[in-house]
Design an enzyme around this catalytic site. Sequence first.
Site, short mmCIF file in Angstrom:
data_model
loop_
_atom_site.label_atom_id
_atom_site.label_comp_id
_atom_site.label_asym_id
_atom_site.label_seq_id
_atom_site.Cartn_x
_atom_site.Cartn_y
_atom_site.Cartn_z
N HIS A 22 -15.00 -0.42 -49.24
CA HIS A 22 -14.83 0.82 -48.59
C HIS A 22 -16.18 1.43 -48.31
O HIS A 22 -16.39 1.86 -46.96
CB HIS A 22 -14.10 2.05 -49.19
CG HIS A 22 -12.73 1.79 -49.49
ND1 HIS A 22 -11.96 1.88 -50.84
CD2 HIS A 22 -11.69 1.54 -48.62
CE1 HIS A 22 -10.84 1.37 -50.81
NE2 HIS A 22 -10.43 1.20 -49.44
N LYS A 46 3.83 6.41 -51.94
CA LYS A 46 3.05 5.43 -52.77
C LYS A 46 2.47 6.16 -53.92
O LYS A 46 2.29 7.56 -53.92
CB LYS A 46 1.95 5.23 -51.76
CG LYS A 46 0.82 4.07 -52.69
CD LYS A 46 -0.25 3.85 -51.32
CE LYS A 46 -1.02 2.61 -52.11
NZ LYS A 46 -2.18 2.19 -51.07
N ARG A 96 -10.10 -8.36 -43.88
CA ARG A 96 -10.75 -9.18 -45.17
C ARG A 96 -10.25 -10.37 -45.17
O ARG A 96 -10.65 -11.38 -45.81
CB ARG A 96 -10.31 -8.55 -46.64
CG ARG A 96 -11.08 -7.14 -46.91
CD ARG A 96 -10.44 -6.49 -48.06
NE ARG A 96 -8.94 -6.34 -47.94
CZ ARG A 96 -8.19 -5.75 -48.52
NH1 ARG A 96 -8.50 -5.26 -49.70
NH2 ARG A 96 -7.05 -5.51 -48.34
N SER A 134 -8.71 -1.56 -53.91
CA SER A 134 -8.29 -0.69 -55.01
C SER A 134 -7.16 -1.22 -55.64
O SER A 134 -7.36 -0.93 -56.81
CB SER A 134 -7.97 0.52 -54.19
OG SER A 134 -8.80 1.32 -53.44
#
Length: 171
Positions: A22, A46, A96, A134
């Site tokens: 991040h 979430k 990614r 994360s």
Amino acid sequence: MLPNTPRRAVYAGSFDPPTLGHLWMIRQAQSMFDELIVAIGINPDKRNTYTVAERQDMLCAITDNFPNVRIEVFQNRFLVHYAREVDAGFIVRGIRSTSDYEYERSMRHINSDLAPEISTVFLMPPREIAEVSSTMIKGLVGPEGWMETVKRYVPPAVYQKMIAEHHNNNA
């Protein structure tokens, strides 16, 4: 975009917790735009480890040397609509992996349907942090040696918060 209008971008995520990935994205994006809004998206479905306030504090701590970055929170709306509300002409997203690419490509097209005036900018982090997420970081916490491992993937201010949180939960 009108002449002399600041080039504003939004980089959104849950940031639960913020990682070196991040931070890399923020560093790159803030150098590309006049203003970068790092937006914590609230997803009521979430389950988060850190509160919104804790995530804001961690993000403020790791971005305090970037004067053109501000931290905000948004919820209950599409990111592209939030970007329009804050007059951002750009959404910044990280890629990614190929699965990230497929998902983000689809979202870019949907966003373009909803707000064609907002462009999506894709950034690809360097290999050494490309796999950091994360979720991965949270999965590393607990077993013997976790602190040294996690320390490699999060900014120092986030690491200190994680250590304190773990200590408080196990006291």
